[in-house]
Design a protein around this motif. Structure first.
Motif, PDB file in Angstrom:
ATOM      1  N   ASP A  86       0.818  -1.218   0.000  1.00 20.78           N
ATOM      2  CA  ASP A  86       0.000   0.000   0.000  1.00 20.78           C
ATOM      3  C   ASP A  86       0.852   1.269   0.000  1.00 20.78           C
ATOM      4  O   ASP A  86       0.313   2.381   0.098  1.00 20.78           O
ATOM      5  N   GLU A  87       2.176   1.087  -0.080  1.00 22.98           N
ATOM      6  CA  GLU A  87       3.137   2.198  -0.131  1.00 22.98           C
ATOM      7  C   GLU A  87       3.036   3.114   1.096  1.00 22.98           C
ATOM      8  O   GLU A  87       3.217   4.325   1.008  1.00 22.98           O
ATOM      9  N   ILE A  88       2.748   2.493   2.242  1.00 24.57           N
ATOM     10  CA  ILE A  88       2.728   3.230   3.510  1.00 24.57           C
ATOM     11  C   ILE A  88       4.117   3.207   4.140  1.00 24.57           C
ATOM     12  O   ILE A  88       4.532   4.149   4.809  1.00 24.57           O
ATOM     13  N   ILE A  89       4.842   2.119   3.890  1.00 29.76           N
ATOM     14  CA  ILE A  89       6.226   2.001   4.351  1.00 29.76           C
ATOM     15  C   ILE A  89       7.102   1.558   3.186  1.00 29.76           C
ATOM     16  O   ILE A  89       6.602   1.089   2.158  1.00 29.76           O
ATOM     17  N   LYS A  90       8.394   1.712   3.377  1.00 32.20           N
ATOM     18  CA  LYS A  90       9.376   1.210   2.410  1.00 32.20           C
ATOM     19  C   LYS A  90      10.402   0.394   3.175  1.00 32.20           C
ATOM     20  O   LYS A  90      10.826   0.780   4.267  1.00 32.20           O
ATOM     21  N   ILE A  91      10.800  -0.747   2.636  1.00 30.99           N
ATOM     22  CA  ILE A  91      11.841  -1.577   3.237  1.00 30.99           C
ATOM     23  C   ILE A  91      12.921  -1.788   2.181  1.00 30.99           C
ATOM     24  O   ILE A  91      12.648  -2.340   1.111  1.00 30.99           O
ATOM     25  N   ASP A  92      14.139  -1.312   2.466  1.00 37.62           N
ATOM     26  CA  ASP A  92      15.199  -1.389   1.463  1.00 37.62           C
ATOM     27  C   ASP A  92      15.882  -2.752   1.471  1.00 37.62           C
ATOM     28  O   ASP A  92      15.493  -3.665   2.211  1.00 37.62           O
ATOM     29  N   GLU A  93      16.918  -2.879   0.637  1.00 38.53           N
ATOM     30  CA  GLU A  93      17.601  -4.167   0.488  1.00 38.53           C
ATOM     31  C   GLU A  93      18.308  -4.613   1.763  1.00 38.53           C
ATOM     32  O   GLU A  93      18.585  -5.796   1.953  1.00 38.53           O
ATOM     33  N   LYS A  94      18.584  -3.666   2.666  1.00 35.98           N
ATOM     34  CA  LYS A  94      19.206  -4.011   3.950  1.00 35.98           C
ATOM     35  C   LYS A  94      18.165  -4.229   5.046  1.00 35.98           C
ATOM     36  O   LYS A  94      18.494  -4.335   6.212  1.00 35.98           O
ATOM     37  N   GLN A  95      16.901  -4.279   4.632  1.00 33.35           N
ATOM     38  CA  GLN A  95      15.770  -4.511   5.536  1.00 33.35           C
ATOM     39  C   GLN A  95      15.525  -3.356   6.506  1.00 33.35           C
ATOM     40  O   GLN A  95      14.936  -3.547   7.572  1.00 33.35           O
ATOM     41  N   ASN A  96      15.986  -2.161   6.142  1.00 33.30           N
ATOM     42  CA  ASN A  96      15.692  -0.972   6.946  1.00 33.30           C
ATOM     43  C   ASN A  96      14.343  -0.400   6.531  1.00 33.30           C
ATOM     44  O   ASN A  96      14.076  -0.217   5.340  1.00 33.30           O
ATOM     45  N   LEU A  97      13.517  -0.116   7.522  1.00 33.01           N
ATOM     46  CA  LEU A  97      12.160   0.362   7.261  1.00 33.01           C
ATOM     47  C   LEU A  97      12.090   1.884   7.349  1.00 33.01           C
ATOM     48  O   LEU A  97      12.686   2.490   8.241  1.00 33.01           O
ATOM     49  N   THR A  98      11.342   2.484   6.426  1.00 30.57           N
ATOM     50  CA  THR A  98      11.088   3.927   6.439  1.00 30.57           C
ATOM     51  C   THR A  98       9.596   4.154   6.265  1.00 30.57           C
ATOM     52  O   THR A  98       8.962   3.538   5.399  1.00 30.57           O
ATOM     53  N   ILE A  99       9.031   5.018   7.090  1.00 35.18           N
ATOM     54  CA  ILE A  99       7.611   5.354   6.959  1.00 35.18           C
ATOM     55  C   ILE A  99       7.449   6.378   5.837  1.00 35.18           C
ATOM     56  O   ILE A  99       8.105   7.422   5.832  1.00 35.18           O
ATOM     57  N   LEU A 100       6.566   6.085   4.891  1.00 33.85           N
ATOM     58  CA  LEU A 100       6.305   6.994   3.775  1.00 33.85           C
ATOM     59  C   LEU A 100       5.057   7.844   4.012  1.00 33.85           C
ATOM     60  O   LEU A 100       5.014   9.010   3.614  1.00 33.85           O
TER      61      LEU A 100
END
Length: 213
Positions: free
Chosen positions: A189-203
């Protein structure tokens, strides 16, 4: 023994009071995974967490742990059991090394409970515990698994990236598989993003908050 006046509830004690307190108290160091007390034990001491992190949990009939709260210093721990003279309702385990001040409760009650500053601090502590229990009830009964995950991320974005998924699932009393499904939904739902290092960012903070309020 450390300067007891650094503990808020004892900060205004006179020198004589401090000496009496030392006579009925000990300070003990604990290692990670050590147990301060078990669910069902008799409460002989009042415990004050001086350093470290203490994890409080109950165990259900299947032997599964139900996380209740993490205590940080400086904090009274399970003082209601002392006041009501009932067995500890949960187990307290150190999730990091720490120190605890153990006070003989009967002697504390006899010698110090007439002091208004100490009594007021205890009342404040009990009030904070009621708030904690209200949050536990809300999390376990009212919120869905998806809402619990959303609330945890919203309130603990930095901590989320410091913990393993198994640890987060344990804190939320859900399975790692359920956590993974909830994260996948939030990511889709593009509420969060998880990068290749599994770090989460709230969008989308507002959309995330809507999931648990």
């Amino acid at each position: 023994m450390q300067n007891l006046r650094t503990i808020p509830m004892f900060s205004k004690l006179c020198d004589e009071g401090i000496e009496k307190l030392k006579e009925i108290s000990t300070i003990r160091k604990y290692n990670v995974k050590e147990i301060l007390f078990y669910e069902g034990e008799e409460p002989l001491y009042m415990h004050i967490l001086l350093s470290g992190t203490l994890r409080l949990y109950k165990t259900n009939y299947r032997g599964n742990q139900i996380f209740l709260h993490d205590f940080k210093p400086i904090n009274l721990v399970a003082e209601l059991a002392n006041f009501e003279n009932i067995p500890y309702p949960a187990t307290a385990e150190f999730s990091s090394s720490g120190e605890v001040m153990k006070i003989d409760y009967k002697k504390l009650e006899e010698n110090f409970f007439k002091n208004p500053d100490i009594s007021l601090n205890i009342i404040k502590s009990l009030a904070s515990k009621l708030k904690i229990m209200s949050e536990v009830v809300t999390n376990e009964i009212v919120l869905t698994s998806d809402a619990k995950v959303a609330k945890f991320i919203y309130e603990n974005e930095e901590l989320f990236n410091q913990l393993k998924n198994t640890q987060i699932a344990s804190l939320l009393n859900i399975t790692p598989e359920t956590l993974s499904r909830s994260l996948a939904k939030l990511k889709k739902d593009e509420i969060i993003k998880i990068d290749e290092k599994q770090n989460l960012t709230i969008l989308e903070y507002e959309e995330l908050e809507k999931l648990f309020v």
